[in-house]
Design a protein around this motif. Structure first.
Motif, mmCIF file in Angstrom:
data_model
loop_
_atom_site.group_PDB
_atom_site.id
_atom_site.type_symbol
_atom_site.label_atom_id
_atom_site.label_comp_id
_atom_site.label_asym_id
_atom_site.label_seq_id
_atom_site.Cartn_x
_atom_site.Cartn_y
_atom_site.Cartn_z
ATOM 1 N N LYS A 29 44.419 62.639 89.219
ATOM 2 C CA LYS A 29 43.998 63.785 87.818
ATOM 3 C C LYS A 29 42.673 64.900 87.553
ATOM 4 N N TYR B 246 31.994 57.870 85.636
ATOM 5 C CA TYR B 246 33.442 57.325 85.138
ATOM 6 C C TYR B 246 32.543 55.970 83.153
ATOM 7 N N TYR C 153 34.031 56.873 80.122
ATOM 8 C CA TYR C 153 35.473 55.927 79.421
ATOM 9 C C TYR C 153 34.437 55.298 78.470
ATOM 10 N N SER D 263 44.442 52.882 87.797
ATOM 11 C CA SER D 263 45.720 53.446 87.240
ATOM 12 C C SER D 263 45.719 53.150 85.784
ATOM 13 N N GLU D 264 45.482 54.640 85.378
ATOM 14 C CA GLU D 264 46.055 54.602 83.278
ATOM 15 C C GLU D 264 47.308 53.375 82.863
ATOM 16 N N PRO E 46 44.187 49.402 84.018
ATOM 17 C CA PRO E 46 43.146 49.926 84.980
ATOM 18 C C PRO E 46 42.030 48.753 85.003
ATOM 19 N N SER F 87 41.411 58.582 89.007
ATOM 20 C CA SER F 87 41.965 58.372 87.909
ATOM 21 C C SER F 87 43.431 58.778 88.230
ATOM 22 N N GLU G 258 47.760 58.877 87.276
ATOM 23 C CA GLU G 258 48.145 59.305 87.140
ATOM 24 C C GLU G 258 49.545 58.068 86.979
#
Length: 181
Positions: A3, A11, A15, A144-145, A148, A174, A176
């Motif tokens: 993504k 990052y 987040y 990975s979403e 993570p 990132s 998906e």
């Protein structure tokens, strides 16, 4: 499907982590909760040399020179390849504190390629060392979403500070999640 790409600092900001230490600690705790284990203490890095002679010279110096007693060196099935262990972080092998593998490359005039593929996460670091200079370096971390912590818990094995991650030219992608059914 990938993504978005981030630097380590981007990052952290995206987040809402307070700093790199918070990012690492939070995800190590999540990893331990989910999987019931920790990342191993020492990490291995693979070095690929142009010739057997270069690999042998490097091996002999690491094995018998007391300056490098923190490192363990292992031969592989390939005569031009060595596995090095003993450092707490990837950055310790190639960072600013000497002696390290860059020092040895400079002293011996030996060039080699680096491959580090982290257990569990699949984070990959590649680079080239020529006369003690770390060139063509790149650290790729796919997050990975869905899980993570699988990638982010291992950041402590790679480096400790933002500047160290920056020197390794870190990119976080990132990824998906996909449905399997």
């Amino acid at each position: 499907m990938i993504k978005k790409s981030y630097s380590i600092k981007e990052y952290i900001n995206e987040y809402n982590y307070t700093n790199i230490e918070g990012l690492i600690k939070y995800n190590q705790n999540k990893f331990h909760e989910r999987f019931g284990m920790e990342f191993q203490d020492d990490i291995d890095v693979e070095l690929n040399f142009e010739t057997f002679r270069d690999a042998n010279d490097f091996y002999q110096e690491l094995k018998y020179n007391s300056k490098y007693s923190d490192f363990s060196v292992f031969t592989t099935h390939s005569p031009n390849k060595l596995i090095i262990s003993g450092a707490k972080t990837l950055f310790d092998y190639f960072g600013t504190r000497e002696p390290n593998l860059l020092t040895l490359s400079r002293d011996l005039g030996i060039r080699f390629e680096i491959l580090f593929n982290q257990d569990y996460s699949g984070s990959i670091f590649t680079g080239s060392v020529v006369s003690g200079e770390l060139l063509s370096r790149q650290l790729i971390i796919e997050v990975s979403e869905v899980l993570p912590e699988l990638s982010l818990a291992g950041l402590g094995q790679i480096a400790k500070t933002l500047s160290e991650f920056d020197l390794l030219l870190t990119r976080i992608y990132s990824v998906e999640g996909v449905r399997l059914i």
